[in-house]
Design an enzyme around this catalytic site. Structure first.
Site, PDB file in Angstrom:
ATOM      1  N   GLU A 189       9.972  -5.939  -0.268  1.00  0.00           N
ATOM      2  CA  GLU A 189       8.807  -6.474  -1.190  1.00  0.00           C
ATOM      3  C   GLU A 189       7.447  -6.765   0.628  1.00  0.00           C
ATOM      4  O   GLU A 189       6.408  -6.830   0.150  1.00  0.00           O
ATOM      5  CB  GLU A 189       7.697  -6.257  -2.157  1.00  0.00           C
ATOM      6  CG  GLU A 189       8.200  -6.627  -3.181  1.00  0.00           C
ATOM      7  CD  GLU A 189       7.857  -6.081  -4.638  1.00  0.00           C
ATOM      8  OE1 GLU A 189       6.691  -5.512  -4.893  1.00  0.00           O
ATOM      9  OE2 GLU A 189       7.883  -7.240  -5.503  1.00  0.00           O
TER      10      GLU A 189
ATOM     11  N   HIS B 234       2.755 -13.813  -2.519  1.00  0.00           N
ATOM     12  CA  HIS B 234       3.005 -12.632  -3.555  1.00  0.00           C
ATOM     13  C   HIS B 234       3.701 -13.200  -4.994  1.00  0.00           C
ATOM     14  O   HIS B 234       5.060 -14.461  -4.315  1.00  0.00           O
ATOM     15  CB  HIS B 234       3.602 -12.032  -3.277  1.00  0.00           C
ATOM     16  CG  HIS B 234       4.312 -10.777  -4.293  1.00  0.00           C
ATOM     17  ND1 HIS B 234       3.244 -10.272  -5.815  1.00  0.00           N
ATOM     18  CD2 HIS B 234       5.326 -10.541  -5.077  1.00  0.00           C
ATOM     19  CE1 HIS B 234       3.733  -9.769  -5.683  1.00  0.00           C
ATOM     20  NE2 HIS B 234       5.264  -9.462  -6.075  1.00  0.00           N
TER      21      HIS B 234
ATOM     22  N   HIS C 170       3.444  -6.615 -12.655  1.00  0.00           N
ATOM     23  CA  HIS C 170       4.394  -7.512 -11.869  1.00  0.00           C
ATOM     24  C   HIS C 170       3.602  -8.830 -11.593  1.00  0.00           C
ATOM     25  O   HIS C 170       4.298  -8.981 -11.559  1.00  0.00           O
ATOM     26  CB  HIS C 170       3.664  -5.986 -10.941  1.00  0.00           C
ATOM     27  CG  HIS C 170       4.495  -6.658  -9.290  1.00  0.00           C
ATOM     28  ND1 HIS C 170       5.310  -5.332  -8.259  1.00  0.00           N
ATOM     29  CD2 HIS C 170       5.443  -7.877  -9.511  1.00  0.00           C
ATOM     30  CE1 HIS C 170       5.582  -6.668  -7.566  1.00  0.00           C
ATOM     31  NE2 HIS C 170       5.603  -7.682  -8.169  1.00  0.00           N
TER      32      HIS C 170
ATOM     33  N   HIS D 274       4.569 -14.064  -9.157  1.00  0.00           N
ATOM     34  CA  HIS D 274       4.562 -13.305 -10.566  1.00  0.00           C
ATOM     35  C   HIS D 274       4.484 -14.909 -12.128  1.00  0.00           C
ATOM     36  O   HIS D 274       4.678 -14.904 -13.026  1.00  0.00           O
ATOM     37  CB  HIS D 274       6.344 -12.523 -11.091  1.00  0.00           C
ATOM     38  CG  HIS D 274       6.783 -11.692 -10.246  1.00  0.00           C
ATOM     39  ND1 HIS D 274       7.913 -11.978  -9.993  1.00  0.00           N
ATOM     40  CD2 HIS D 274       6.507 -11.127  -9.091  1.00  0.00           C
ATOM     41  CE1 HIS D 274       8.405 -11.466  -9.498  1.00  0.00           C
ATOM     42  NE2 HIS D 274       6.930 -10.522  -8.191  1.00  0.00           N
TER      43      HIS D 274
END
Lengths: 236, 236, 236, 236
Positions: A78, A97, A167, A99
């Site tokens: 990603e 980024h 996501h 989760h």
């Protein structure tokens, strides 16, 4: 090509460990920083759990997210979300980024993450949600192409934090310290907001209050970093 | 009879410790792996808290869950659920049974565990609930006979995870790493879903999204395992 | 007067440390055990946080909760709840009193703690709530007299666990290990039940299921104790 | 000017570390104590995360929150809330300001923090909420002036704890130990109350019950402190 400052590489490694220690990332998630000598490059670990990153794992990427040099290892699939954000946001120096579980509910429902206290005033300009189906239709949910990275960057626009449906979330900042701060207090805000919403109507920071604190917040960025860094050192 | 590979036994021990460290099991719960030299046998600890398992505690069972050799110790009374699943699911290489608290609500209410993000795409094919009363009437809730183990395996069918009413859950995988991954992210998903459901309607992964990620997920199975293994080593 | 067995005193100390380590007690709360040589006496720490108790702190009390000998230290002001329960419950060998947060909501609302899984089958005979106002009117909430202790014991009757409104809970067992087990899984059950109740109607264990597991539960009491004891040793 | 007793300075440092260890403060928040030789002065750390405070960081302030001597370092911008409370509350010996997450929902909704058990009987006299907009209009939310500090002290009046909308909470006590105790059990109470409120009507302590326990509570203040102090020492 100039090498990045040793201090910057070290700060990126510390940031990786802080994000793990503070439970923003687990084995997944990543942080990058724009190259201090070349705004068209960024630094990030190879494919690895952030808690395990060392200096040897830091790789330089161009804004197409191609590694220079290619060290022959696997990279985060990603990475395009990093490159595409750096392209359109010259103000951004660091991208995270993750989760983190408390953030997820805000990406899969109509509930909006809003600044519940001064610590998360950076949420005051709004938190958009990226629906990957709009651009990509049915996918495996990952931002694995420049096109999807570009769509995410467009949805982020000039904001600090974006939710990604089904996501996770992505946050940006004008420095590694600011991006880490935003990641940690986005999660804190989410936890508090989930509780507060169950008690009835919630008074969030007014846009003007959020803006006033945001102007000031740079002054206190060093204080939590010193603590978070001390905490990861204790564990070694 | 051929001995199992030393690496497999070691991986099983590490998995026991990871499951405890990640709070999937407490003193109760167990993990088994199919014998690498004989598909009609499986390996599992004797009756012991997973966090305390060492190489000397690993026992070989046939698919009737009879130990070979019987080392004269006590065995898990619910070992039949492992044997009976291996009998009817040749694709399964590892089975985990646990009572992780976040999963329990999904077995005692009508709420269904559903994939809230890509990390738990393996839930996309559905999560059945085993009601022991259907086959066993009033019992002590345990899968203490081959018959009850068979009934559980039938209810599991071709799925990856099954809830057990008033008891816990069982998950299976094509490797120890995959089964452990599924246990950990089932619990993570449950925690997020419990929060999200209170905010109104939830958008879960579409079946196609879950399927697309599942095809890909094998590629990232080594990354969390490396971290989880590092974490248990730090504690020693 | 005969001295208690050294093993019993040691088990009581370990139990104090386990209860702290498992977050059943903080600085407050206490555990006692009936004297192994004299059923009309019991052993308990002097006034001290359970996590700090050592052999020198263990005192012998008669069932009027008078220390023999009086070691000239301060004692728990609520020791009367122990003495009065031992008087009327010859089957009880150990008593725990605690303020564990997940239990509190069940003492101040109409919600009843009920067995959500086999691990807490001991709740199946019912969990009464003690309202101190019934006997004592307006008090400081503490069981500081034999009369209040007696009223609590009467409300407990033949049950295993009792909630105390605006205060905490008390649990009893036929051994230290059983009482500790019941304290830990009462809290676990409370946490799970709080989540499950928000998802709609909950299926609890049927009385017969609870009874069948309870008959069996003695067989697995040693397994969690071994783990809990290993965990407190790791910390030293 | 007389120096403060060494014991007082040490107790203040220990309190800083306890508040961090017990998750009342993170990198932000602060605790002060009135000078033992001069009621018109108070002691507090310079601008620093409480978990990192050492003897060299303790500074003496007058009640205008001016440092004596000015050690040439940065100070907490919100020190005025301490000074202004000491001015109007001669009974107060220690002040704590924090952003502990479980408290925040009670400052941004109509829900009132109320004593759910004896441990937080000090909440029984009421918990007002400070709305900074009333005095300050649109601000950056911080108590950065004597005027805002004075407004907060007025709203606090004779109470022990005050919520601050969109910001956090402040608690006071007749000693460092009492203030720390109140901070810790305010948070504990908040966590329990958030759960209890979801189960229907809650029976809180009656004002008389709270008052009766409060009269007694001084007798047990040393017990938790001994534990909390032992816990921070273990970590070193």
């Amino acid at each position: 090509m100039s090498k990045p400052a040793k201090e910057l590489v070290n700060e990126l490694i510390v940031a990786n460990h802080i994000l793990f220690d503070q439970k923003i990332v687990d084995a997944f998630g990543h942080i990058s920083v724009r190259h201090d000598k070349d705004p068209n490059r960024y630094l990030m670990s190879r494919h690895l759990a952030p808690g395990l990153v060392t200096a040897d794992d830091i790789v330089t990427f161009d804004l197409e997210s191609v590694p220079h040099p290619d060290i022959g290892k696997r990279y985060y699939s990603e990475r395009f979300l990093h490159g595409e954000i750096y392209k359109v946001r010259p103000d951004v120096v660091s991208v995270i980024h993750c989760h983190a579980p408390p953030l997820l509910p805000f990406g899969v429902t109509k509930a909006q993450l809003q600044p519940i206290y001064h610590m998360s005033a950076f949420l005051g300009t709004g938190v958009p949600t990226f629906e990957i189906r709009e651009k990509g239709g049915m996918t495996n949910m990952l931002i694995r192409t420049p096109e999807l990275g570009k769509a995410l960057a467009e949805k982020l626009a000039d904001k600090n934090v974006i939710m990604m449906r089904g996501h996770g979330a992505t946050m940006v900042g004008p420095s590694i310290k600011a991006a880490v701060y935003r990641a940690i207090y986005s999660v804190q805000n989410a936890q508090i907001q989930l509780e507060a919403m169950r008690l009835g109507e919630v008074t969030y920071l007014a846009p003007e209050e959020a803006e006033l604190y945001e102007k000031y917040s740079g002054e206190v960025m060093a204080r939590p970093w010193a603590l978070w860094e001390a905490e990861i050192k204790e564990q070694r």
